[in-house]
Design a protein around this motif. Structure first.
Motif, PDB file in Angstrom:
ATOM      1  N   THR A   2      31.113  67.006 -31.796  1.00 36.59           N
ATOM      2  CA  THR A   2      31.027  67.515 -33.201  1.00 36.59           C
ATOM      3  C   THR A   2      30.557  67.078 -34.230  1.00 36.59           C
ATOM      4  O   THR A   2      30.805  65.190 -33.717  1.00 36.59           O
ATOM      5  CB  THR A   2      32.196  67.677 -34.051  1.00 36.59           C
ATOM      6  OG1 THR A   2      33.122  68.940 -33.250  1.00 36.59           O
ATOM      7  CG2 THR A   2      32.367  67.821 -35.517  1.00 36.59           C
ATOM      8  N   ARG A 159      23.511  79.685 -38.692  1.00 35.89           N
ATOM      9  CA  ARG A 159      25.084  79.234 -38.429  1.00 35.89           C
ATOM     10  C   ARG A 159      25.544  79.069 -39.905  1.00 35.89           C
ATOM     11  O   ARG A 159      25.089  80.230 -40.730  1.00 35.89           O
ATOM     12  CB  ARG A 159      24.933  77.375 -37.900  1.00 35.89           C
ATOM     13  CG  ARG A 159      24.732  76.404 -37.058  1.00 35.89           C
ATOM     14  CD  ARG A 159      24.964  75.234 -37.435  1.00 35.89           C
ATOM     15  NE  ARG A 159      24.037  74.201 -36.430  1.00 35.89           N
ATOM     16  CZ  ARG A 159      24.390  73.290 -35.983  1.00 35.89           C
ATOM     17  NH1 ARG A 159      25.403  72.057 -36.907  1.00 35.89           N
ATOM     18  NH2 ARG A 159      23.680  72.264 -35.077  1.00 35.89           N
ATOM     19  N   ARG A 188      35.001  82.188 -32.898  1.00 34.81           N
ATOM     20  CA  ARG A 188      34.203  83.097 -31.602  1.00 34.81           C
ATOM     21  C   ARG A 188      33.455  84.611 -31.936  1.00 34.81           C
ATOM     22  O   ARG A 188      32.461  84.448 -31.348  1.00 34.81           O
ATOM     23  CB  ARG A 188      35.190  83.423 -30.844  1.00 34.81           C
ATOM     24  CG  ARG A 188      36.263  82.127 -29.908  1.00 34.81           C
ATOM     25  CD  ARG A 188      37.588  82.881 -29.031  1.00 34.81           C
ATOM     26  NE  ARG A 188      38.217  81.662 -28.673  1.00 34.81           N
ATOM     27  CZ  ARG A 188      39.083  80.994 -28.841  1.00 34.81           C
ATOM     28  NH1 ARG A 188      40.020  81.759 -29.987  1.00 34.81           N
ATOM     29  NH2 ARG A 188      39.649  79.951 -28.847  1.00 34.81           N
ATOM     30  N   GLN A 191      30.188  83.282 -32.838  1.00 38.22           N
ATOM     31  CA  GLN A 191      29.403  82.532 -31.842  1.00 38.22           C
ATOM     32  C   GLN A 191      28.949  83.906 -30.753  1.00 38.22           C
ATOM     33  O   GLN A 191      27.878  83.674 -30.258  1.00 38.22           O
ATOM     34  CB  GLN A 191      30.339  81.489 -30.785  1.00 38.22           C
ATOM     35  CG  GLN A 191      30.419  80.392 -31.799  1.00 38.22           C
ATOM     36  CD  GLN A 191      31.357  79.355 -31.342  1.00 38.22           C
ATOM     37  OE1 GLN A 191      32.803  79.946 -30.827  1.00 38.22           O
ATOM     38  NE2 GLN A 191      32.011  78.326 -31.501  1.00 38.22           N
ATOM     39  N   GLY A 196      25.848  78.943 -35.244  1.00 38.03           N
ATOM     40  CA  GLY A 196      26.749  77.987 -34.448  1.00 38.03           C
ATOM     41  C   GLY A 196      27.329  78.235 -35.822  1.00 38.03           C
ATOM     42  O   GLY A 196      28.068  78.880 -37.346  1.00 38.03           O
ATOM     43  N   PRO A 216      37.249  76.200 -31.316  1.00 34.05           N
ATOM     44  CA  PRO A 216      35.963  75.979 -30.150  1.00 34.05           C
ATOM     45  C   PRO A 216      34.527  76.383 -31.003  1.00 34.05           C
ATOM     46  O   PRO A 216      34.481  76.724 -31.290  1.00 34.05           O
ATOM     47  CB  PRO A 216      36.702  77.200 -29.157  1.00 34.05           C
ATOM     48  CG  PRO A 216      36.335  78.541 -30.625  1.00 34.05           C
ATOM     49  CD  PRO A 216      37.569  77.351 -31.326  1.00 34.05           C
ATOM     50  N   ASN A 217      33.831  74.501 -30.308  1.00 30.87           N
ATOM     51  CA  ASN A 217      32.570  74.784 -30.304  1.00 30.87           C
ATOM     52  C   ASN A 217      32.264  74.473 -32.144  1.00 30.87           C
ATOM     53  O   ASN A 217      31.148  74.740 -32.018  1.00 30.87           O
ATOM     54  CB  ASN A 217      31.821  75.276 -29.523  1.00 30.87           C
ATOM     55  CG  ASN A 217      31.984  74.807 -27.922  1.00 30.87           C
ATOM     56  OD1 ASN A 217      32.225  74.642 -27.305  1.00 30.87           O
ATOM     57  ND2 ASN A 217      32.307  77.188 -27.594  1.00 30.87           N
ATOM     58  N   LEU A 219      30.263  72.701 -34.340  1.00 30.72           N
ATOM     59  CA  LEU A 219      29.128  71.624 -34.155  1.00 30.72           C
ATOM     60  C   LEU A 219      29.116  70.485 -35.253  1.00 30.72           C
ATOM     61  O   LEU A 219      28.888  69.800 -35.194  1.00 30.72           O
ATOM     62  CB  LEU A 219      28.107  72.741 -34.587  1.00 30.72           C
ATOM     63  CG  LEU A 219      28.138  73.890 -33.521  1.00 30.72           C
ATOM     64  CD1 LEU A 219      26.605  74.608 -33.132  1.00 30.72           C
ATOM     65  CD2 LEU A 219      27.590  72.756 -32.093  1.00 30.72           C
TER      66      LEU A 219
END
Length: 251
Positions: A2, A159, A188, A191, A196, A216-217, A219
């Motif tokens: 991140t 994103r 989710r 994504q 993003g 999660p994830n 950025l």
């Protein structure tokens, strides 16, 4: 990993409350980058209540020189006027790495909701198309829990930025579980659509670890109000380093 992008609007609020050039927005930006921030964020509004057009140009040049990301937030529907050339014109002048589109009205105190893709999607798609030739990554502000978040991809966004204000309120009230689950589910869905995920609004040292630990994830997080407030007590450099330490523990 991140990335931390520091929003400098509150530095400009302090400066504008007195006039003159102090505290200096550019110097604050340099300090944040020296302390480990991976980018800078500004949200110029048409009334120039904090970040002004000249700040955008100076900070854009700084980010280019440093090779870091510059993120300009703003309402793409707001027309140009005296002192505000418009979001597109500012992006044309600075070529930021990212432009984050936010549906805030002129008189709105702060950003407090995401786009309604069913109502605004067609107009948003046309506006996003005008930014694409600049080479900017396009993020759009979305509400956590928006079941239509995948439509952000259909209108041309790269994103989404999750509006984390409700999560911060739930965390402060000691009941973050549902808000965290909704944020994770929304991330989710985004994504899965190829988008993003960024996040921002009222994230702080108190709640950031919980957010990154459940969603999660992510950025990028864009943090300004809490970070600048905390820096009044411990200093800007130390505060940015503290945020980086939290983020680096959640790769």
């Amino acid at each position: 990993m991140t990335a931390l992008s520091v929003n400098l609007n509150k530095i400009a609020v302090l400066r504008n409350s007195r006039g003159g050039a102090e505290p200096n927005v550019l110097r604050a930006g340099i300090t944040c980058l020296d302390a480990g921030a991976q980018g800078l964020t500004v949200h110029p509004r048409p009334d120039a209540r904090h970040i002004r057009a000249d700040d955008v140009l100076a900070l854009g040049q700084l980010c280019t020189q440093r090779g870091v990301e510059f993120n300009i937030e703003g309402n793409p529907f707001a027309p140009a006027r005296a002192g505000y050339p418009g979001l597109l014109a500012l992006c044309e002048a600075t070529r930021p790495a990212q432009v984050t589109l936010v549906p805030d009205s002129d008189g709105q105190l702060t950003s407090d909701h995401g786009f309604d893709f069913n109502r605004e999607g067609a107009a948003l798609q046309s506006l996003i198309a005008s930014f694409k030739p600049l080479g900017c990554r396009i993020a759009v502000f979305v509400d956590v829990g928006d079941t239509h978040v995948a439509q952000a991809a259909a209108v041309g966004a790269d994103r989404v930025e999750l509006y984390t204000g409700p999560f911060a309120e739930a965390f402060a009230a000691g009941q973050p579980s549902l808000a965290l689950q909704e944020a994770a589910d929304t991330a989710r869905r985004a994504q899965h659509a190829g988008l993003g995920v960024n996040a921002g609004h009222d994230l702080s040292q108190a709640n950031l670890a919980a957010f990154l630990g459940h969603v999660p994830n992510v950025l990028e997080v864009s943090i300004g109000h809490a970070l600048i407030g905390e820096a009044l007590y411990t200093g800007l450099e130390a505060t940015v380093r503290a945020y980086r330490q939290i983020i680096d523990q959640h790769p």
